[in-house]
Design a protein around this motif. Structure first.
Motif, short mmCIF file in Angstrom:
data_model
loop_
_atom_site.label_atom_id
_atom_site.label_comp_id
_atom_site.label_asym_id
_atom_site.label_seq_id
_atom_site.Cartn_x
_atom_site.Cartn_y
_atom_site.Cartn_z
N HIS A 39 27.42 -9.12 -6.65
CA HIS A 39 28.07 -10.43 -6.72
C HIS A 39 28.26 -11.00 -5.31
CE1 HIS A 39 30.76 -13.46 -8.41
NE2 HIS A 39 31.62 -13.18 -7.44
N SER A 40 28.76 -10.17 -4.41
CA SER A 40 28.99 -10.63 -3.03
C SER A 40 27.68 -10.98 -2.33
CB SER A 40 29.70 -9.55 -2.22
OG SER A 40 30.92 -9.20 -2.81
N ARG A 96 25.21 -12.41 -3.30
CA ARG A 96 24.63 -13.72 -3.63
C ARG A 96 25.07 -14.81 -2.65
NH1 ARG A 96 27.13 -13.45 -9.27
NH2 ARG A 96 27.16 -15.72 -9.11
N SER A 97 26.07 -14.52 -1.84
CA SER A 97 26.59 -15.55 -0.93
C SER A 97 25.60 -15.84 0.21
CB SER A 97 27.91 -15.07 -0.34
OG SER A 97 28.41 -16.04 0.54
N GLY A 98 25.41 -17.12 0.49
CA GLY A 98 24.50 -17.52 1.55
C GLY A 98 25.17 -17.57 2.91
N GLY A 99 24.38 -17.86 3.94
CA GLY A 99 24.93 -18.02 5.28
C GLY A 99 24.49 -16.96 6.27
N ASP A 132 34.13 -12.81 -1.02
CA ASP A 132 32.89 -12.81 -1.81
C ASP A 132 32.11 -14.09 -1.57
OD1 ASP A 132 32.94 -10.41 -3.08
OD2 ASP A 132 34.07 -11.11 -4.81
N HIS A 172 31.70 -14.67 3.05
CA HIS A 172 31.83 -13.66 4.12
C HIS A 172 30.93 -13.95 5.31
CE1 HIS A 172 29.20 -11.94 0.95
NE2 HIS A 172 28.43 -11.62 1.97
N TRP A 173 29.77 -14.54 5.08
CA TRP A 173 28.91 -14.83 6.24
C TRP A 173 29.48 -15.97 7.08
CZ3 TRP A 173 26.41 -10.99 7.70
CH2 TRP A 173 25.76 -10.13 6.81
N LEU A 174 30.15 -16.90 6.41
CA LEU A 174 30.78 -17.99 7.18
C LEU A 174 31.97 -17.45 7.95
CD1 LEU A 174 30.58 -21.05 4.77
CD2 LEU A 174 28.81 -19.89 6.06
N PRO A 176 29.26 -17.37 -5.54
CA PRO A 176 28.87 -17.18 -4.14
C PRO A 176 27.56 -17.87 -3.75
CG PRO A 176 29.61 -15.11 -5.09
CD PRO A 176 29.55 -16.10 -6.22
N VAL A 207 27.43 -21.54 -1.82
CA VAL A 207 28.29 -21.45 -0.63
C VAL A 207 28.52 -22.81 0.04
CG1 VAL A 207 26.37 -20.75 0.89
CG2 VAL A 207 28.70 -20.16 1.50
N TRP A 208 27.47 -23.62 0.16
CA TRP A 208 27.63 -24.89 0.89
C TRP A 208 28.30 -25.94 0.02
CZ3 TRP A 208 27.73 -23.75 5.57
CH2 TRP A 208 26.87 -22.78 6.09
#
Lengths: 280, 465
Positions: free
Chosen positions: A243-244, A246-249, B103, B106-108, B172, B175-176
């Protein structure tokens, strides 16, 4: 910088080992939160210790420094305690029901001793670079390096012996053996470097010690994770990790890591432009 | 995401919101002051390089090299540590909320960490070597510090504003969509103006402690207070923010909830007073900011920050992430399932004081309270169960608890079965009766059937406004 550097692992431990980390935080509750005022007091005492007034009175300097060290020792121990509780899910309900605030288990002492003593070889390398222009202290720094390496090695041996059999097998087996080997090799490299430096610290010796330290830190970090992975049910976390994930960035993070890393290097380089402090 | 039960602490008469609010307001004030302080100093350094008066240049350098040390000590140590404290406090109060934020972003958050690291290094190099560096390098370092700290705000602001206005965000992968949400820009610009205001006011306090002639002090204050000018757009930014937040949230701050309206009034009133003084300084050249006045304005700014942060947290009710996670860490999609199986049936954590309660039904009520209510309510202290429901009759409690989301628009739906609801009613009445040693069981099947009917009638969706 130490606190700032610690934020990144703090971020990802919450992604990777969320339930264990959060539960240990909650179970230890206010006792765990006490690390925040302890850090505040510890850091401000370090600033205080550098003032002329405190330095002028020896008893005051010793007291201030001792309390600061006490604060940091407490914080370090709290992390050890938190970690051990986080990987012991069978203890959680009982711990909560009893209203306990401290997780006192035999495993805490060898684990904390290893990480506590392991901080001193790092200190020796830092001091070596900082004081390389002051030959009068080179011998003392080299002795600190060798002595703390010996103490760390002994603590590592005790920790390995006191690990549960299953965990020790992981550390000495395929999963952890390579990393443990890297850590030990790094230690040997540092010992050679410090032995070379007893007559005077050289740039080559420091580079060797730094390389050895880097290898040891990397190796021990991985060994620590091998033990953690042997303690937790990683399969049960797969759904949350997916789930985690899937986060972008990520790409943008890498870009900013490089750009801001470059700007940090530039800022540090500016220090060289500073005019020297007049003697006296 | 499967519901995870975490151990829940009781803070006695203190509401958990007060704990996180106290740490949060202090941290936000400190962090915004650190950002604004950097901006004001970059502006003063630039100002020093432009002026042809060497005395002014010397005054500004003296000020910067003295003041900055205070700023870095305060912001580096306390700012960094209260930031960590915020994180730990969030875990104590609502682990599932902070987990959801990680969740999703986290990258941001990791990007924000790179900017925070840059801020710390640039600030430290200036702190340590600034007095011995050429002007251009000083300006570059201060500029870097200011930009890095502002970007730190940029990233965190996106995550915080997402909690109130996630918009079309679904998970997630969005994100944007979640980050650049409806309240992102008004919130970011508003906070930027707040940072400038705090920085400028703090500079005025410190300048008043310097041993310089009155005319030169006035000159420094006038230069710093130029950065109070953006306060003029605060009303427009505030109106923009109010315009984009959900209708129900807006209705609460505009009179629907007296508490939130009062806190908004404190924030607006304090900001207005600061703004009026700044305007007066523009038009009355003999008016300045002495140490008492500037300290008073800083105190007002703290009040405004506290009021504003309270409102920002409060208008999210009954959610911590709007439409996705209720304040009690239950998702809207889990309500029906928990009503069927019971909300605490699978809770592995026992009561820490089971002997306190007179029977198993009250014990069950205590567990239901702990799981569903204790994040916002205490038992008998601040916002206590006995205060909000103690005077209701038993029948009223059953009806209102089962229709919780309709009883109060800012409450989530009750998420348990009929037995749990009755247990919560008995727990509340036992508390209100001063915790007697004996308490009768309430086991009338007709009562259970009536509660079940009411729960069906109330539905599992969020209530009206």
């Amino acid at each position: 910088m130490a606190i700032t550097a610690g934020v990144a692992p703090l971020l990802f431990v919450q992604i990777l080992y969320r339930e264990g980390f959060y539960t240990a935080n909650l179970l230890l509750g206010p006792r765990w939160m006490a690390i925040v005022p302890a850090l505040i007091i510890g850091f401000y005492l370090l600033y205080l210790a550098k003032t002329d007034r405190v330095r002028a009175a020896r008893w005051l300097a010793v007291t201030v420094s001792a309390v600061a060290v006490g604060c940091f020792v407490f914080v370090g121990y709290s992390f050890t305690e938190n970690h051990l509780l986080s990987v012991a899910p069978s203890a959680w309900a009982g711990f909560y029901g009893d209203g306990s605030i401290a997780y006192l288990v035999p495993a805490a002492a060898p684990r904390y001793a290893m990480f506590f003593l392991g901080a001193f070889p790092t200190l020796a390398v830092g001091l070596g670079w900082q004081l390389r222009g002051e030959p009068s202290v080179h011998r003392a720094v080299a002795h600190l390096g060798i002595g703390s390496l010996a103490a760390s090695a002994a603590a590592l041996a005790v920790w390995l012996l006191t690990l549960p059999d299953g965990h020790r097998d992981h550390v000495l087996g395929t999963a952890g053996g390579v990393w443990l080997g890297l850590a030990v090799a790094g230690g040997v490299l540092q010992a050679i470097a410090w032995a070379m430096s007893r007559g005077g610290i050289t740039r080559v010796g420091l580079l060797l010690a730094t390389a050895g330290l880097t290898a040891t830190l990397l190796g021990m970090t991985c060994v620590r994770e091998v033990v953690r992975l042997a303690s937790v049910d990683i399969a049960a976390m797969a759904q949350q990790h997916a789930h985690s994930a899937r986060s972008g960035g990520l790409l943008l993070f890498l870009v900013f890591l490089v750009v801001n890393g470059g700007l940090i290097a530039w800022a540090i380089a500016q220090a060289r432009k500073a005019t020297p402090v007049p003697p006296g | 995401m499967e519901l995870t039960y975490f151990p829940i602490h009781d803070y006695g008469p203190v509401m958990k919101g007060m704990v996180i609010g106290g740490v949060g307001i202090f941290h936000v004030f400190l962090a915004q002051f650190a950002i604004g302080g950097g901006m004001v100093m970059a502006w003063l350094q630039w100002s020093a390089m432009r002026t042809k008066d060497p005395q002014v240049t010397a005054d500004i350098r003296t000020f910067l090299d003295g003041y900055f040390k205070i700023l870095v000590l305060v912001s580096f140590v306390l700012g960094a540590l209260t930031g960590v404290a915020m994180w730990f406090t969030s875990i104590q109060v609502s682990p599932r909320t902070i987990g959801s934020m990680l969740d999703a972003f986290h990258w941001l958050w990791a990007i924000e960490w790179t900017f925070f690291s840059l801020e710390i290094v640039a600030g430290y190099v200036f702190y340590r070597y600034g007095p011995r560096l050429p002007d251009a390098t000083r300006l570059a370092l201060l500029g870097l510090y200011s930009i890095a700290s502002w970007f730190s705000l940029f990233w965190i602001n996106g995550i915080l504003s997402w909690q109130l206005t996630p918009g079309a965000w679904q998970g997630p992968e969005d994100v944007w969509v979640g980050f650049f949400n409806a309240s992102f820009w008004p919130s970011l610009f508003f906070r930027t103006v707040v940072c400038l205001t705090l920085g400028a006011l703090a500079v005025c306090v410190v300048v008043n402690t310097m041993d310089v002639a009155e005319a030169r002090r006035r000159d420094l204050i006038r230069r710093a207070s130029t950065l109070l000018t953006p306060m003029a757009i605060m009303p427009a930014l505030g109106a923009w923010f109010l315009a984009v937040i959900p209708d129900d949230s807006r209705s609460w701050v505009l009179g629907g909830s007296p508490t939130m309206t009062n806190f908004l009034a404190i924030a607006v009133g304090a900001s207005t007073l600061i703004g009026l003084y700044a305007v007066a300084m523009r038009f009355r050249r003999n008016l300045t900011l002495n140490i008492a006045t500037s300290a008073l304005l800083v105190a007002l700014a703290f009040g405004a920050t506290a009021g504003g942060e309270f409102v920002r947290e409060g208008v999210r009710k009954p959610y911590t992430v709007r439409n996705h996670l209720y304040s009690n860490s239950i998702t809207p999609g889990e309500i029906a399932r928990l009503r069927a199986r019971g909300s605490v049936t699978a809770d592995p954590y026992p009561l820490s004081d089971p002997e306190r309660y007179p029977n198993d039904q009250v014990r069950l009520g205590a567990k239901v309270y702990r799981f569903q209510c204790s994040v916002c309510h205490t038992q008998t202290g601040v916002n206590g169960l006995t205060h909000v429901a103690g005077s209701w009759t038993s029948e009223q409690k059953r009806l209102n608890f089962s229709h919780l989301q309709q009883t109060r628009g800012f409450m989530p739906p009750f998420a348990g079965n009929a037995e749990e609801l009755e247990a919560l009613v008995q727990f509340t009445e036992w508390l209100a009766a001063d915790e007697p040693a004996q308490w009768p069981l309430s086991q009338d099947p007709a009562t259970t059937a009536q509660i079940e009917a009411w729960l069906v009638d109330s539905g599992t969706q969020r209530g009206g406004h």
